[in-house]
Design a protein around this motif. Structure first.
Motif, PDB file in Angstrom:
ATOM      1  N   ASN A 134      45.226  20.892   4.103  1.00 29.44           N
ATOM      2  CA  ASN A 134      46.166  21.575   3.208  1.00 29.44           C
ATOM      3  C   ASN A 134      46.437  20.869   1.886  1.00 29.44           C
ATOM      4  O   ASN A 134      46.666  21.522   0.876  1.00 29.44           O
ATOM      5  CB  ASN A 134      47.473  21.899   3.930  1.00 29.44           C
ATOM      6  N   ALA A 135      46.433  19.560   1.831  1.00 26.92           N
ATOM      7  CA  ALA A 135      46.753  18.849   0.582  1.00 26.92           C
ATOM      8  C   ALA A 135      45.737  19.146  -0.523  1.00 26.92           C
ATOM      9  O   ALA A 135      46.063  19.044  -1.709  1.00 26.92           O
ATOM     10  CB  ALA A 135      46.830  17.351   0.831  1.00 26.92           C
ATOM     11  N   HIS A 136      44.533  19.542  -0.164  1.00 28.65           N
ATOM     12  CA  HIS A 136      43.510  19.804  -1.177  1.00 28.65           C
ATOM     13  C   HIS A 136      43.811  21.055  -2.003  1.00 28.65           C
ATOM     14  O   HIS A 136      43.368  21.161  -3.149  1.00 28.65           O
ATOM     15  CB  HIS A 136      42.126  19.862  -0.547  1.00 28.65           C
ATOM     16  N   TYR A 137      44.586  21.984  -1.459  1.00 34.87           N
ATOM     17  CA  TYR A 137      44.979  23.150  -2.249  1.00 34.87           C
ATOM     18  C   TYR A 137      45.813  22.710  -3.457  1.00 34.87           C
ATOM     19  O   TYR A 137      45.693  23.269  -4.541  1.00 34.87           O
ATOM     20  CB  TYR A 137      45.753  24.154  -1.390  1.00 34.87           C
ATOM     21  N   LEU A 138      46.662  21.691  -3.247  1.00 31.56           N
ATOM     22  CA  LEU A 138      47.445  21.157  -4.365  1.00 31.56           C
ATOM     23  C   LEU A 138      46.543  20.459  -5.384  1.00 31.56           C
ATOM     24  O   LEU A 138      46.760  20.567  -6.591  1.00 31.56           O
ATOM     25  CB  LEU A 138      48.513  20.195  -3.848  1.00 31.56           C
ATOM     26  N   THR A 139      45.530  19.765  -4.899  1.00 29.44           N
ATOM     27  CA  THR A 139      44.569  19.122  -5.803  1.00 29.44           C
ATOM     28  C   THR A 139      43.852  20.170  -6.644  1.00 29.44           C
ATOM     29  O   THR A 139      43.698  20.004  -7.856  1.00 29.44           O
ATOM     30  CB  THR A 139      43.549  18.284  -5.008  1.00 29.44           C
ATOM     31  N   TRP A 140      43.440  21.246  -6.008  1.00 28.27           N
ATOM     32  CA  TRP A 140      42.736  22.303  -6.749  1.00 28.27           C
ATOM     33  C   TRP A 140      43.655  22.969  -7.766  1.00 28.27           C
ATOM     34  O   TRP A 140      43.225  23.302  -8.875  1.00 28.27           O
ATOM     35  CB  TRP A 140      42.158  23.333  -5.791  1.00 28.27           C
ATOM     36  N   ALA A 141      44.927  23.163  -7.414  1.00 29.98           N
ATOM     37  CA  ALA A 141      45.882  23.707  -8.379  1.00 29.98           C
ATOM     38  C   ALA A 141      46.030  22.762  -9.565  1.00 29.98           C
ATOM     39  O   ALA A 141      46.085  23.195 -10.723  1.00 29.98           O
ATOM     40  CB  ALA A 141      47.231  23.961  -7.713  1.00 29.98           C
ATOM     41  N   ASP A 142      46.068  21.476  -9.278  1.00 28.23           N
ATOM     42  CA  ASP A 142      46.161  20.488 -10.354  1.00 28.23           C
ATOM     43  C   ASP A 142      44.925  20.542 -11.257  1.00 28.23           C
ATOM     44  O   ASP A 142      45.040  20.460 -12.480  1.00 28.23           O
ATOM     45  CB  ASP A 142      46.354  19.094  -9.764  1.00 28.23           C
ATOM     46  N   ALA A 149      58.644  25.407 -16.777  1.00 30.63           N
ATOM     47  CA  ALA A 149      57.707  26.534 -16.691  1.00 30.63           C
ATOM     48  C   ALA A 149      57.052  26.468 -15.321  1.00 30.63           C
ATOM     49  O   ALA A 149      56.748  25.383 -14.820  1.00 30.63           O
ATOM     50  CB  ALA A 149      56.648  26.454 -17.786  1.00 30.63           C
ATOM     51  N   THR A 150      56.853  27.635 -14.719  1.00 32.70           N
ATOM     52  CA  THR A 150      56.220  27.701 -13.406  1.00 32.70           C
ATOM     53  C   THR A 150      54.898  28.439 -13.528  1.00 32.70           C
ATOM     54  O   THR A 150      54.834  29.534 -14.085  1.00 32.70           O
ATOM     55  CB  THR A 150      57.128  28.414 -12.382  1.00 32.70           C
ATOM     56  N   ALA A 151      53.859  27.799 -13.002  1.00 35.41           N
ATOM     57  CA  ALA A 151      52.528  28.397 -12.960  1.00 35.41           C
ATOM     58  C   ALA A 151      52.217  28.805 -11.525  1.00 35.41           C
ATOM     59  O   ALA A 151      52.604  28.120 -10.580  1.00 35.41           O
ATOM     60  CB  ALA A 151      51.478  27.412 -13.461  1.00 35.41           C
ATOM     61  N   ARG A 152      51.528  29.924 -11.384  1.00 37.13           N
ATOM     62  CA  ARG A 152      51.073  30.407 -10.077  1.00 37.13           C
ATOM     63  C   ARG A 152      49.563  30.216 -10.007  1.00 37.13           C
ATOM     64  O   ARG A 152      48.833  30.691 -10.870  1.00 37.13           O
ATOM     65  CB  ARG A 152      51.432  31.872  -9.879  1.00 37.13           C
ATOM     66  N   PHE A 153      49.113  29.503  -8.984  1.00 42.07           N
ATOM     67  CA  PHE A 153      47.701  29.228  -8.773  1.00 42.07           C
ATOM     68  C   PHE A 153      47.266  29.955  -7.500  1.00 42.07           C
ATOM     69  O   PHE A 153      47.703  29.602  -6.406  1.00 42.07           O
ATOM     70  CB  PHE A 153      47.452  27.725  -8.627  1.00 42.07           C
ATOM     71  N   THR A 154      46.443  30.973  -7.650  1.00 40.38           N
ATOM     72  CA  THR A 154      45.961  31.737  -6.503  1.00 40.38           C
ATOM     73  C   THR A 154      44.582  31.211  -6.132  1.00 40.38           C
ATOM     74  O   THR A 154      43.637  31.321  -6.918  1.00 40.38           O
ATOM     75  CB  THR A 154      45.898  33.245  -6.823  1.00 40.38           C
ATOM     76  N   VAL A 155      44.484  30.614  -4.937  1.00 47.43           N
ATOM     77  CA  VAL A 155      43.237  30.026  -4.461  1.00 47.43           C
ATOM     78  C   VAL A 155      42.566  31.054  -3.560  1.00 47.43           C
ATOM     79  O   VAL A 155      43.177  31.547  -2.613  1.00 47.43           O
ATOM     80  CB  VAL A 155      43.504  28.725  -3.662  1.00 47.43           C
ATOM     81  N   ARG A 156      41.313  31.367  -3.859  1.00 48.84           N
ATOM     82  CA  ARG A 156      40.616  32.360  -3.050  1.00 48.84           C
ATOM     83  C   ARG A 156      39.166  31.978  -2.841  1.00 48.84           C
ATOM     84  O   ARG A 156      38.609  31.160  -3.568  1.00 48.84           O
ATOM     85  CB  ARG A 156      40.748  33.743  -3.659  1.00 48.84           C
ATOM     86  N   VAL A 157      38.583  32.593  -1.820  1.00 53.61           N
ATOM     87  CA  VAL A 157      37.147  32.531  -1.559  1.00 53.61           C
ATOM     88  C   VAL A 157      36.670  33.966  -1.689  1.00 53.61           C
ATOM     89  O   VAL A 157      37.090  34.830  -0.918  1.00 53.61           O
ATOM     90  CB  VAL A 157      36.840  31.968  -0.153  1.00 53.61           C
ATOM     91  N   GLY A 158      35.854  34.230  -2.700  1.00 50.85           N
ATOM     92  CA  GLY A 158      35.502  35.621  -2.996  1.00 50.85           C
ATOM     93  C   GLY A 158      36.767  36.369  -3.349  1.00 50.85           C
ATOM     94  O   GLY A 158      37.555  35.918  -4.180  1.00 50.85           O
ATOM     95  N   ARG A 192      39.047  37.059  -0.967  1.00 44.79           N
ATOM     96  CA  ARG A 192      40.014  36.689   0.066  1.00 44.79           C
ATOM     97  C   ARG A 192      40.933  35.580  -0.444  1.00 44.79           C
ATOM     98  O   ARG A 192      40.488  34.499  -0.785  1.00 44.79           O
ATOM     99  CB  ARG A 192      39.273  36.237   1.326  1.00 44.79           C
ATOM    100  N   VAL A 193      42.236  35.863  -0.467  1.00 45.28           N
ATOM    101  CA  VAL A 193      43.213  34.857  -0.898  1.00 45.28           C
ATOM    102  C   VAL A 193      43.430  33.873   0.237  1.00 45.28           C
ATOM    103  O   VAL A 193      43.681  34.266   1.387  1.00 45.28           O
ATOM    104  CB  VAL A 193      44.551  35.515  -1.305  1.00 45.28           C
ATOM    105  N   CYS A 194      43.309  32.593  -0.079  1.00 47.20           N
ATOM    106  CA  CYS A 194      43.570  31.531   0.900  1.00 47.20           C
ATOM    107  C   CYS A 194      45.006  31.038   0.803  1.00 47.20           C
ATOM    108  O   CYS A 194      45.653  30.829   1.816  1.00 47.20           O
ATOM    109  CB  CYS A 194      42.612  30.363   0.679  1.00 47.20           C
ATOM    110  N   CYS A 195      45.478  30.823  -0.409  1.00 46.59           N
ATOM    111  CA  CYS A 195      46.872  30.415  -0.572  1.00 46.59           C
ATOM    112  C   CYS A 195      47.298  30.604  -2.014  1.00 46.59           C
ATOM    113  O   CYS A 195      46.467  30.776  -2.910  1.00 46.59           O
ATOM    114  CB  CYS A 195      47.098  28.978  -0.110  1.00 46.59           C
ATOM    115  N   VAL A 196      48.602  30.563  -2.202  1.00 50.88           N
ATOM    116  CA  VAL A 196      49.198  30.606  -3.536  1.00 50.88           C
ATOM    117  C   VAL A 196      50.035  29.341  -3.690  1.00 50.88           C
ATOM    118  O   VAL A 196      50.865  29.028  -2.839  1.00 50.88           O
ATOM    119  CB  VAL A 196      50.063  31.860  -3.734  1.00 50.88           C
ATOM    120  N   VAL A 197      49.757  28.616  -4.750  1.00 49.88           N
ATOM    121  CA  VAL A 197      50.523  27.406  -5.077  1.00 49.88           C
ATOM    122  C   VAL A 197      51.356  27.725  -6.311  1.00 49.88           C
ATOM    123  O   VAL A 197      50.834  28.255  -7.294  1.00 49.88           O
ATOM    124  CB  VAL A 197      49.583  26.211  -5.367  1.00 49.88           C
TER     125      VAL A 197
END
Length: 133
Positions: A22-30, A87-96, A98-103
């Protein structure tokens, strides 16, 4: 306007079942945050030259499905809200598709070590990144 960052899932980012830790989703958002700032026309160099230091105040992760080793993740970054000093940014992580998570990450403008209002032009650029509606 949506900024985008993408990368293949690396073996090191996964647990023994091949599922992304799970911590890698935060890395990808960064990672995607660089594209988000750039889409607003703001480089880190410009911000630091002006003594504007956006610091992370909070990040939340809302997970919905797994990314796995061998997948390619794409992160779409959008401005969600802009306040006087944050300011708040929304990072939508997906594969194709398919949404995996929203940061959601909230940045606070800091100048000389203390919270400060965004400079007017920076705030205007961030507000200009918000989706209509």
């Amino acid at each position: 306007m949506t900024a985008r960052w993408s990368a293949p899932v690396r073996y090191v980012e996964c647990d023994q079942q091949g599922v992304v830790f799970n911590a890698h989703y935060l890395t990808w958002a960064d990672e995607a945050s660089n594209a988000w700032w750039a889409a607003a026309g703001l480089s880190w160099e410009e911000l630091t030259e002006r003594s504007v230091d956006p610091l992370v105040k909070a990040s939340t992760l809302e997970w919905s499905s797994s990314a796995r080793w061998g997948d390619t993740v794409t992160v779409d970054a959008e401005t969600e809200t802009v306040g006087r000093t944050s300011a708040t940014a929304r990072f939508t992580v997906r594969v194709g598709e398919r949404v995996c998570c929203v940061v959601r990450t909230t940045y606070v403008c800091v100048t000389d070590g203390a919270p400060a209002p965004w400079p007017d032009d920076v705030r205007e650029r961030l507000v200009g990144q918000q989706p209509p509606g």
